[in-house]
Structures are given as structure tokens and as C-alpha cells.
Scaffold this motif. Structure first.
Motif, PDB file in Angstrom:
ATOM      1  N   ALA A 212     -53.261 -12.651  43.143  1.00 21.32           N
ATOM      2  CA  ALA A 212     -53.086 -13.139  41.768  1.00 21.32           C
ATOM      3  C   ALA A 212     -51.948 -12.386  41.074  1.00 21.32           C
ATOM      4  CB  ALA A 212     -54.386 -12.975  40.985  1.00 21.32           C
ATOM      5  N   GLY A 213     -51.888 -11.077  41.303  1.00 17.23           N
ATOM      6  CA  GLY A 213     -50.844 -10.255  40.692  1.00 17.23           C
ATOM      7  C   GLY A 213     -49.461 -10.658  41.164  1.00 17.23           C
ATOM      8  N   ASN A 214     -49.349 -10.981  42.439  1.00 16.89           N
ATOM      9  CA  ASN A 214     -48.063 -11.422  42.977  1.00 16.89           C
ATOM     10  C   ASN A 214     -47.620 -12.738  42.349  1.00 16.89           C
ATOM     11  OD1 ASN A 214     -46.567  -9.978  45.280  1.00 16.89           O
ATOM     12  ND2 ASN A 214     -48.721  -9.594  45.744  1.00 16.89           N
ATOM     13  N   ILE A 215     -48.586 -13.649  42.187  1.00 15.65           N
ATOM     14  CA  ILE A 215     -48.243 -14.954  41.618  1.00 15.65           C
ATOM     15  C   ILE A 215     -47.886 -14.795  40.134  1.00 15.65           C
ATOM     16  CG2 ILE A 215     -49.083 -17.302  41.196  1.00 15.65           C
ATOM     17  CD1 ILE A 215     -50.962 -16.850  43.622  1.00 15.65           C
ATOM     18  N   ALA A 216     -48.504 -13.786  39.497  1.00 14.20           N
ATOM     19  CA  ALA A 216     -48.239 -13.558  38.074  1.00 14.20           C
ATOM     20  C   ALA A 216     -46.842 -12.975  37.847  1.00 14.20           C
ATOM     21  CB  ALA A 216     -49.300 -12.627  37.494  1.00 14.20           C
ATOM     22  N   TYR A 217     -46.272 -12.350  38.880  1.00 14.88           N
ATOM     23  CA  TYR A 217     -45.004 -11.641  38.703  1.00 14.88           C
ATOM     24  C   TYR A 217     -43.903 -12.505  38.057  1.00 14.88           C
ATOM     25  CZ  TYR A 217     -40.931  -8.734  39.650  1.00 14.88           C
ATOM     26  OH  TYR A 217     -39.777  -8.004  39.513  1.00 14.88           O
ATOM     27  N   PRO A 218     -43.581 -13.661  38.643  1.00 13.93           N
ATOM     28  CA  PRO A 218     -42.517 -14.462  38.023  1.00 13.93           C
ATOM     29  C   PRO A 218     -42.880 -14.946  36.620  1.00 13.93           C
ATOM     30  CG  PRO A 218     -43.602 -15.691  39.774  1.00 13.93           C
ATOM     31  CD  PRO A 218     -44.092 -14.288  39.876  1.00 13.93           C
ATOM     32  N   LEU A 219     -44.189 -15.106  36.361  1.00 14.30           N
ATOM     33  CA  LEU A 219     -44.604 -15.538  35.024  1.00 14.30           C
ATOM     34  C   LEU A 219     -44.360 -14.418  34.014  1.00 14.30           C
ATOM     35  CD1 LEU A 219     -47.911 -17.240  36.202  1.00 14.30           C
ATOM     36  CD2 LEU A 219     -45.851 -18.412  35.423  1.00 14.30           C
ATOM     37  N   GLU A 220     -44.600 -13.182  34.459  1.00 13.37           N
ATOM     38  CA  GLU A 220     -44.297 -12.031  33.593  1.00 13.37           C
ATOM     39  C   GLU A 220     -42.806 -12.011  33.250  1.00 13.37           C
ATOM     40  OE1 GLU A 220     -45.524  -8.425  35.549  1.00 13.37           O
ATOM     41  OE2 GLU A 220     -47.552  -9.221  35.855  1.00 13.37           O
ATOM     42  N   LEU A 221     -41.984 -12.261  34.258  1.00 12.06           N
ATOM     43  CA  LEU A 221     -40.541 -12.250  34.016  1.00 12.06           C
ATOM     44  C   LEU A 221     -40.152 -13.318  33.004  1.00 12.06           C
ATOM     45  CD1 LEU A 221     -38.936 -11.899  37.571  1.00 12.06           C
ATOM     46  CD2 LEU A 221     -39.633 -10.102  36.005  1.00 12.06           C
TER      47      LEU A 221
ATOM     48  N   ALA B 292     -44.416 -15.212  29.935  1.00 10.94           N
ATOM     49  CA  ALA B 292     -45.641 -15.964  29.638  1.00 10.94           C
ATOM     50  C   ALA B 292     -46.705 -15.016  29.084  1.00 10.94           C
ATOM     51  CB  ALA B 292     -46.155 -16.645  30.905  1.00 10.94           C
ATOM     52  N   ASP B 293     -47.556 -15.511  28.167  1.00 13.11           N
ATOM     53  CA  ASP B 293     -48.612 -14.629  27.655  1.00 13.11           C
ATOM     54  C   ASP B 293     -49.799 -14.600  28.617  1.00 13.11           C
ATOM     55  OD1 ASP B 293     -50.456 -16.707  27.084  1.00 13.11           O
ATOM     56  OD2 ASP B 293     -49.399 -17.122  25.214  1.00 13.11           O
ATOM     57  N   LYS B 294     -50.782 -13.755  28.281  1.00 15.66           N
ATOM     58  CA  LYS B 294     -51.883 -13.481  29.210  1.00 15.66           C
ATOM     59  C   LYS B 294     -52.669 -14.716  29.625  1.00 15.66           C
ATOM     60  CE  LYS B 294     -53.306  -8.891  29.872  1.00 15.66           C
ATOM     61  NZ  LYS B 294     -52.732  -7.924  28.922  1.00 15.66           N
ATOM     62  N   THR B 295     -53.070 -15.518  28.616  1.00 15.72           N
ATOM     63  CA  THR B 295     -53.921 -16.661  28.943  1.00 15.72           C
ATOM     64  C   THR B 295     -53.133 -17.705  29.738  1.00 15.72           C
ATOM     65  OG1 THR B 295     -53.430 -17.403  26.700  1.00 15.72           O
ATOM     66  CG2 THR B 295     -55.634 -16.552  27.091  1.00 15.72           C
ATOM     67  N   GLU B 296     -51.894 -17.889  29.326  1.00 11.42           N
ATOM     68  CA  GLU B 296     -51.005 -18.823  30.023  1.00 11.42           C
ATOM     69  C   GLU B 296     -50.890 -18.418  31.496  1.00 11.42           C
ATOM     70  OE1 GLU B 296     -46.528 -20.160  28.976  1.00 11.42           O
ATOM     71  OE2 GLU B 296     -47.521 -18.921  27.479  1.00 11.42           O
TER      72      GLU B 296
ATOM     73  N   LYS C 161     -52.858 -16.534  33.222  1.00 14.75           N
ATOM     74  CA  LYS C 161     -54.124 -16.624  33.944  1.00 14.75           C
ATOM     75  C   LYS C 161     -54.388 -18.054  34.423  1.00 14.75           C
ATOM     76  CE  LYS C 161     -58.837 -14.878  33.503  1.00 14.75           C
ATOM     77  NZ  LYS C 161     -59.641 -16.107  33.486  1.00 14.75           N
ATOM     78  N   THR C 162     -54.204 -19.033  33.527  1.00 18.35           N
ATOM     79  CA  THR C 162     -54.464 -20.416  33.931  1.00 18.35           C
ATOM     80  C   THR C 162     -53.478 -20.859  35.008  1.00 18.35           C
ATOM     81  OG1 THR C 162     -53.388 -20.904  31.828  1.00 18.35           O
ATOM     82  CG2 THR C 162     -55.651 -21.635  32.062  1.00 18.35           C
ATOM     83  N   ARG C 163     -52.216 -20.476  34.833  1.00 16.27           N
ATOM     84  CA  ARG C 163     -51.197 -20.883  35.797  1.00 16.27           C
ATOM     85  C   ARG C 163     -51.491 -20.272  37.179  1.00 16.27           C
ATOM     86  NH1 ARG C 163     -48.440 -24.876  37.204  1.00 16.27           N
ATOM     87  NH2 ARG C 163     -46.473 -24.397  38.228  1.00 16.27           N
ATOM     88  N   VAL C 164     -51.884 -19.005  37.196  1.00 16.04           N
ATOM     89  CA  VAL C 164     -52.196 -18.344  38.463  1.00 16.04           C
ATOM     90  C   VAL C 164     -53.360 -19.065  39.145  1.00 16.04           C
ATOM     91  CG1 VAL C 164     -53.153 -16.242  39.484  1.00 16.04           C
ATOM     92  CG2 VAL C 164     -51.273 -16.078  37.863  1.00 16.04           C
ATOM     93  N   GLU C 165     -54.362 -19.419  38.355  1.00 20.31           N
ATOM     94  CA  GLU C 165     -55.502 -20.131  38.947  1.00 20.31           C
ATOM     95  C   GLU C 165     -55.076 -21.474  39.525  1.00 20.31           C
ATOM     96  OE1 GLU C 165     -58.488 -20.108  35.877  1.00 20.31           O
ATOM     97  OE2 GLU C 165     -58.843 -17.962  36.233  1.00 20.31           O
ATOM     98  N   GLU C 166     -54.243 -22.191  38.762  1.00 23.49           N
ATOM     99  CA  GLU C 166     -53.732 -23.476  39.252  1.00 23.49           C
ATOM    100  C   GLU C 166     -53.013 -23.307  40.586  1.00 23.49           C
ATOM    101  OE1 GLU C 166     -52.327 -25.149  35.000  1.00 23.49           O
ATOM    102  OE2 GLU C 166     -50.948 -25.533  36.656  1.00 23.49           O
ATOM    103  N   MET C 167     -52.150 -22.287  40.648  1.00 26.42           N
ATOM    104  CA  MET C 167     -51.347 -22.089  41.847  1.00 26.42           C
ATOM    105  C   MET C 167     -52.219 -21.693  43.040  1.00 26.42           C
ATOM    106  SD  MET C 167     -48.627 -23.055  40.672  1.00 26.42           S
ATOM    107  CE  MET C 167     -47.827 -23.044  42.254  1.00 26.42           C
ATOM    108  N   LEU C 168     -53.205 -20.822  42.794  1.00 28.61           N
ATOM    109  CA  LEU C 168     -54.106 -20.427  43.879  1.00 28.61           C
ATOM    110  C   LEU C 168     -54.840 -21.656  44.417  1.00 28.61           C
ATOM    111  CD1 LEU C 168     -55.529 -17.094  42.455  1.00 28.61           C
ATOM    112  CD2 LEU C 168     -54.382 -17.343  44.660  1.00 28.61           C
ATOM    113  N   LYS C 169     -55.199 -22.542  43.509  1.00 21.86           N
ATOM    114  CA  LYS C 169     -55.901 -23.746  43.911  1.00 21.86           C
ATOM    115  C   LYS C 169     -54.974 -24.630  44.750  1.00 21.86           C
ATOM    116  CE  LYS C 169     -59.057 -27.110  42.055  1.00 21.86           C
ATOM    117  NZ  LYS C 169     -58.793 -28.278  41.240  1.00 21.86           N
TER     118      LYS C 169
END
Lengths: 218, 341
Positions: free
Chosen positions: B99-108, B111-115, B117-125
């Protein structure tokens, strides 16, 4: 085993040693860590390649590392006096300890950061990371296990150096060992300080190893 | 979508290496474009030039009407955020969970926290790893790591996905499932995928178009089905030899049973698409009284198009054989005289 005064002395000396080492390890990292980062990132093919700067920092670090501590300690007395207001005592000893540790830390940080897989750095670049983001989010976290071990090594080395600081009246366990154990022929106190030093070093190393394992996800 | 013009890349050093020597390439939007070549052909350099991980010595690169070769480093960073990339060795951050790896580009991207989180879940799915969100890369298999790599590359909804030998470190089974995933993503999101590989089956499995690279030069390019069924360049032929081409035992070809003016020919028939369904051979034999003997045959699928190949030996009176060959040539099939005996 000892009368209460000797015990008090040993305890005070231990606290002084811990104080010297903790403060100098801390300050040495505040300065040495950025230096190590610069040493790594300005090297050939890295994210902030700047060979002249790299050469200059490298040379300064090498000079710092090649001066024996006991000589450094004496040589920078004017500087110590300027920073600490005095050149004797525990607080004064922190200055040469820190100065000696900075280049040491810089090299340890450099070697830790160089272990980070270049592919991971490349992936971060491909995602549009700035150099600052790569340092903060990739290099430092990825190198954390090695950085913790380096931190531990610095602390252990400084425990040894701090004993030398005792030779110029720096306080701490080394000072105690020389003044009582050596100059007053108190072999028992000498032995006791050595035992405390061994326990200290052992404790620091064990703690460092444990933390390093905890942060290692590889 | 992606346009390369006059791309040269020379690596300086003790021995100069000319990795790319004049590449012109157009990669249309929404296509899965494969670049195939042996190791050292320059294909990795080629794909790494597209997001300027490698800066070409000369030439221009456009991605989606932006000339990336002329961007400032700040503009380049924002352009890179619109291009995903996956790697042979995955290149995940070992200190972060999936999840942290997928969040990396979103951090760059800020994106805010909730955004996030939902995006990471979508991508994992999307990549089928919902249950591995908190696993570190060291706890994942190669295929799972590459899925995390894909999720990370797609988190910011890029228009282009660059794949640098993305399946070369995976076993055949895992390769298949990763390619299947890429295929689905291409269809669902209309993403343009540029994929480089040295493995023919990878191209065959998922690519719409292919370019064959050798010695830093594109030898041949076009639709996969055309390039693979009618190779024009030597490089393509050589590459096909291992996987697709037939090799007939030499004895079989030299069987000396020619007698009294009879003629024997070996034909290679290639069927593409619906032609593969026709009862061609039996029709031919009914119309022209010749002997037909099937030496070799295979049927395969190139992305979604079936194609087959048949090695046919025809023997009989010379003019009858000619007529039979003419008949075949008039049908929906590619005929090549493999050997005239």
C-alpha cells in the motif's frame, strides 16, 4: 563492594560519559548526515551530480578523519574555548568529540546510502520525484537499517574517544580511571570503570542491532 | 501518442556504444506496442528515452503533443507523473508496504490522506492484491511484486505505461497472468502501453503492433500479425526461427522418389483470421487429382486473431500440381513454395 562515596563517583562518571556521548553523537549526526547525503548524491551518476563539490567535501572529510583524536583534541582548544567558553570539563569535551565524529558519520552515511538499489532511485525519478523527495522518501528510509548500525558504531566509538577526553580533564569514566585507577593505584576502581564501559558498549550495540533489525523490511 | 524522430544515443566511454542509431517511431493512442530485440539491441535504451531516464544524444520525443526533449526539469517531472513505468526487477521501495509503495506517486502528486487511501484500495483491487496491502515487498512473490509495480505505475492515471522487460524475471505461468492483467488494463482504460522484451510469446500474447530492433535500428514494424506471418527482415526471421518457424528434418525434404515426370512440391500455407476455418485441402484434392500429404501443422493465436501454418507436400503430374498450387493461391491463404523437389 565500595563505600558510598566511590559508588557516587562511579555513578557520576557514568552519567558524564553518557552525556558527552549522547550530545556529540546527536550533533555529529545533525551535521554529518547532510554531509553524507551530499557525498552520495553529488557523486558521478547520482541525482545531484557535482564532481567538484564532491571532491571538496571528500577531501575535507578525509583530512578530518586522518587526524588522531588525541591531537585533534589539543589542536582545537581555541575553537573549543570559543564554543563552550572553557577548554576543560565535560561540556568542553563535547566539542572535540563532535568534531572528530562528523567526518566519521559522513562516511558511514555515505556507505549506507550507496547501498540503496539504483533501480529504486530510478523508479522514483520515473515517477517525477524531485531530488529532495528522493532523499527524504527513498534514500534515507531505504538505508535506515544501515544508518542505525552506523549510528550505533559512532556511539560505541565515541565511548572510547570520551575516555581519551578524560586525559585533558574531560570528566567521565576515562577521567576517573586515569585519576584514581592509574594515578592513585586504585586497581579496583580501574577495573570497575572498565566493567562499566564494557557493559555500556555492549548495551548500546545490542540496542542498535535490535532497532536495525526492526526497521529492516528487506 | 508517442512520436520519436531521429533518435540517436551514444554512450561515451572506453568503447563508444551506439545504442540507438536513428529511430523514427509512431506509437498510436490506446495500442499495445511491443519492441522486440536481442539483448544489446538498444531496446531498453529506447524505452528509457521516452521518459528521459536516458537522454538521447540527438533527436526529438513527443508524448501526447508535448515535446519532452525540450522540457525544463520541473516540467519534465510533471510530464513523468503522467507516464507510468514498470521494471524487470520491480524496483519497489523495500521499506514500504504494498500500500505504501502504491501511495508513493500519490504523495508526489499532493493527494490528501483520504484520497490516497481510496485510490490505493482501488489499485490493489485492480491488480488483485487486496489482502496484501500491508505486506512488504520481501514477503511477496515475483508476480505479486510486479502487480504492485503496475498498481504503483497506474495510481496517478497515466496515459502511457512503459514496460522495461517487465516479465523477464518471472516464470512463464506468472508472465501469462501479468500479461493478462496488462491486457485488461489496456482494454478498460484505453491506456497506451509500450513494452519491450526479448521474448516472442510476450509480443504474441498482448501486442497490437511490434517493432523489431537490431543494432539500434528498427528493422521492421507493423501489426504483429503481419510482421510475424510475413516477416520481411532477416532480423525478424532469425527471431521467429526459435519460436514460430518450422524446421523439417532434412531427410524428409530430400526423399528422392521422383519418378516418370512426376512432380513434388512442398508448400508453406499460412492462414490468418477466418481463413483458418475453411476446409481448403479437401477442396483442393476434390478439384485437382493430386496427392496431398501434411508434413507439419500448427495453429496459434496472435492476441485475438487465430493463425495457422501448414506444411503441405503435393505430388502428382506436373501440370496438375501447378493447377493445385494456382487454386491454393486464389484462396484466402498465403502460399509460399517451401521447396521444389
Amino acid at each position: 563492594m565500595f563505600d558510598s562515596m566511590t559508588n557516587q563517583m562511579l555513578w557520576d562518571a557514568t552519567k558524564e560519559t553518557l552525556y558527552m556521548v549522547a550530545i556529540s553523537v546527536g550533533i555529529a549526526h545533525i551535521i554529518g548526515l547532510p554531509l553524507g547525503v551530499l557525498l552520495t548524491t553529488t557523486d558521478k551518476g547520482h541525482i545531484l551530480q557535482n564532481l567538484p563539490l564532491n571532491k571538496v567535501i571528500g577531501a575535507v572529510v578525509n583530512v578530518g578523519r586522518s587526524i588522531p583524536f588525541i591531537i585533534l583534541m589539543v589542536a582545537i582548544i581555541p575553537f573549543t574555548r570559543m564554543v563552550a567558553g572553557t577548554s576543560i570539563g565535560t561540556t568542553a569535551a563535547i566539542v572535540p568529540l563532535t568534531v572528530a565524529a562528523i567526518p566519521f558519520v559522513a562516511r558511514l552515511v555515505e556507505s549506507a546510502l550507496k547501498e540503496v538499489d539504483s533501480g529504486v532511485i530510478e523508479a522514483a525519478q520515473a515517477m517525477g520525484s524531485t531530488p529532495a523527495e528522493i532523499i527524504r522518501k527513498v534514500l534515507l528510509p531505504e538505508a535506515m537499517p544501515s544508518l542505525v548500525l552506523g549510528f550505533t558504531l559512532t556511539a560505541v566509538s565515541l565511548v572510547g574517544f570520551s575516555a581519551m577526553a578524560g586525559a585533558i580533564g574531560g570528566g567521565g569514566l576515562g577521567d576517573l580511571a586515569i585519576r584514581f585507577g592509574y594515578q592513585r593505584f586504585r586497581g579496583d576502581i580501574m577495573l570497575q570503570t572498565v566493567v562499566i564501559l564494557v557493559v555500556l558498549v555492549q548495551g548500546v550495540q545490542t540496542l542498535g542491532d535490535w532497532v536495525s533489525r526492526r526497521v529492516n523490511k528487506r | 501518442m508517442i512520436r520519436l524522430r531521429g533518435l540517436y544515443k551514444t554512450f561515451e566511454g572506453k568503447n563508444q556504444v551506439h545504442a540507438l542509431r536513428g529511430i523514427d517511431l509512431d506509437i498510436p493512442k490506446g495500442q499495445v506496442f511491443g519492441v522486440i530485440g536481442q539483448s544489446g539491441a538498444g531496446k531498453s535504451t529506447l524505452v528509457r528515452c521516452i521518459n528521459l531516464l536516458e537522454r538521447p544524444t540527438s533527436g526529438q520525443i513527443w508524448v501526447d503533443d508535448t515535446e519532452v526533449t525540450s522540457l525544463s526539469s520541473r516540467q519534465l517531472r510533471s510530464a513523468r507523473k503522467r507516464m507510468g513505468m514498470i521494471f524487470q526487477h520491480f524496483n519497489l521501495l523495500s521499506s514500504r508496504t504494498a500500500a505504501g509503495n502504491i501511495a508513493y506517486p500519490l504523495e508526489l502528486a499532493g493527494a490528501d490522506k483520504t484520497e490516497t487511501k481510496t485510490r490505493v484500495e482501488e489499485m490493489l483491487k485492480l491488480v488483485g492484491l487486496e489482502d496484501k496491502a500491508h505486506a512488504y515487498p520481501a514477503q511477496l512473490s515475483g508476480g505479486q511484486k510486479q502487480r504492485v509495480g503496475i498498481a504503483r505505475a497506474l495510481a496517478n492515471e497515466p496515459q502511457v505505461l512503459l514496460c522495461d522487460e517487465a516479465t523477464s524475471a518471472l516464470d512463464p505461468e506468472t508472465t501469462k497472468s501479468v500479461l493478462q492483467l496488462l491486457k485488461e488494463i489496456n482494454q478498460q482504460m484505453g491506456l497506451t502501453i509500450v513494452l519491450i522484451t526479448h521474448e516472442m510469446p510476450v509480443i504474441q500474447e498482448i501486442c497490437d503492433m511490434v517493432a523489431v530492433l537490431e543494432h539500434g535500428i528498427i528493422q521492421e514494424e507493423g501489426r504483429v500479425i503481419d510482421v510475424f506471418t510475413k516477416p520481411k527482415s532477416q532480423a525478424t526471421r532469425r527471431m521467429l526461427q526459435d519460436t514460430m518457424e518450422v524446421r523439417i528434418p532434412p531427410d524428409l525434404l530430400q526423399r528422392p522418389e521422383k519418378s516418370n515426370g512426376d512432380c513434388r512440391r512442398i508448400l508453406k500455407l499460412s492462414f490468418v483470421g477466418p481463413g483458418a476455418h475453411e476446409p481448403l485441402i479437401s477442396d483442393m484434392v476434390k478439384r485437382h487429382p493430386v496427392n496431398a500429404n501434411i508434413l507439419f501443422g500448427r495453429i496459434d493465436q496472435m492476441k485475438d486473431i487465430p493463425f495457422g501454418m501448414l506444411l503441405l507436400e503435393i505430388s502428382g503430374e506436373a501440370d496438375l500440381v501447378d493447377q493445385a498450387v494456382n487454386y491454393l493461391q486464389s484462396q484466402d491463404v498465403e502460399v509460399e513454395v517451401f521447396q521444389d523437389v
